[in-house]
Write an enzyme that holds these catalytic residues in place. Structure first.
Site, PDB file in Angstrom:
ATOM      1  N   MET A  85     -53.355 -16.022 -36.677  1.00  0.00           N
ATOM      2  CA  MET A  85     -51.999 -16.497 -36.607  1.00  0.00           C
ATOM      3  C   MET A  85     -51.757 -17.455 -37.777  1.00  0.00           C
ATOM      4  SD  MET A  85     -50.113 -18.989 -33.793  1.00  0.00           S
ATOM      5  CE  MET A  85     -50.922 -18.231 -32.456  1.00  0.00           C
ATOM      6  N   PRO A  86     -50.976 -17.060 -38.773  1.00  0.00           N
ATOM      7  CA  PRO A  86     -50.650 -17.952 -39.878  1.00  0.00           C
ATOM      8  C   PRO A  86     -49.784 -19.120 -39.407  1.00  0.00           C
ATOM      9  CG  PRO A  86     -50.274 -15.677 -40.510  1.00  0.00           C
ATOM     10  CD  PRO A  86     -50.507 -15.695 -39.032  1.00  0.00           C
ATOM     11  N   PHE A  87     -50.134 -20.288 -39.886  1.00  0.00           N
ATOM     12  CA  PHE A  87     -49.409 -21.514 -39.565  1.00  0.00           C
ATOM     13  C   PHE A  87     -49.012 -22.162 -40.880  1.00  0.00           C
ATOM     14  CE2 PHE A  87     -48.985 -25.964 -38.572  1.00  0.00           C
ATOM     15  CZ  PHE A  87     -48.394 -25.970 -37.329  1.00  0.00           C
TER      16      PHE A  87
END
Length: 63
Positions: A1-3
């Protein structure tokens, strides 16, 4: 999950911040192949009095 965490100087419209979120999400989706639903973007607006450059606040620099 890119943050994605972005810190910018205060003063931009809600529309511009929304546009930034949309475009960062699109680019991350394209480059990393992540699903749009898994990408998180947080935009923190920093008061100009709390952002210094060369020992002078952005407010005093007129930014």
């Amino acid at each position: 999950m890119p943050f994605i965490h972005i810190e910018i100087l205060e003063g931009r419209s809600e529309e511009k911040i929304e546009e930034l979120i949309v475009e960062l999400t699109k680019t991350t989706e394209q480059v990393l192949g992540s699903s749009k639903q898994s990408i998180r973007v947080i935009v923190n607006e920093i008061p100009k009095t709390h952002w210094g450059m060369g020992g002078i606040s952005a407010k005093k620099l007129g930014r």
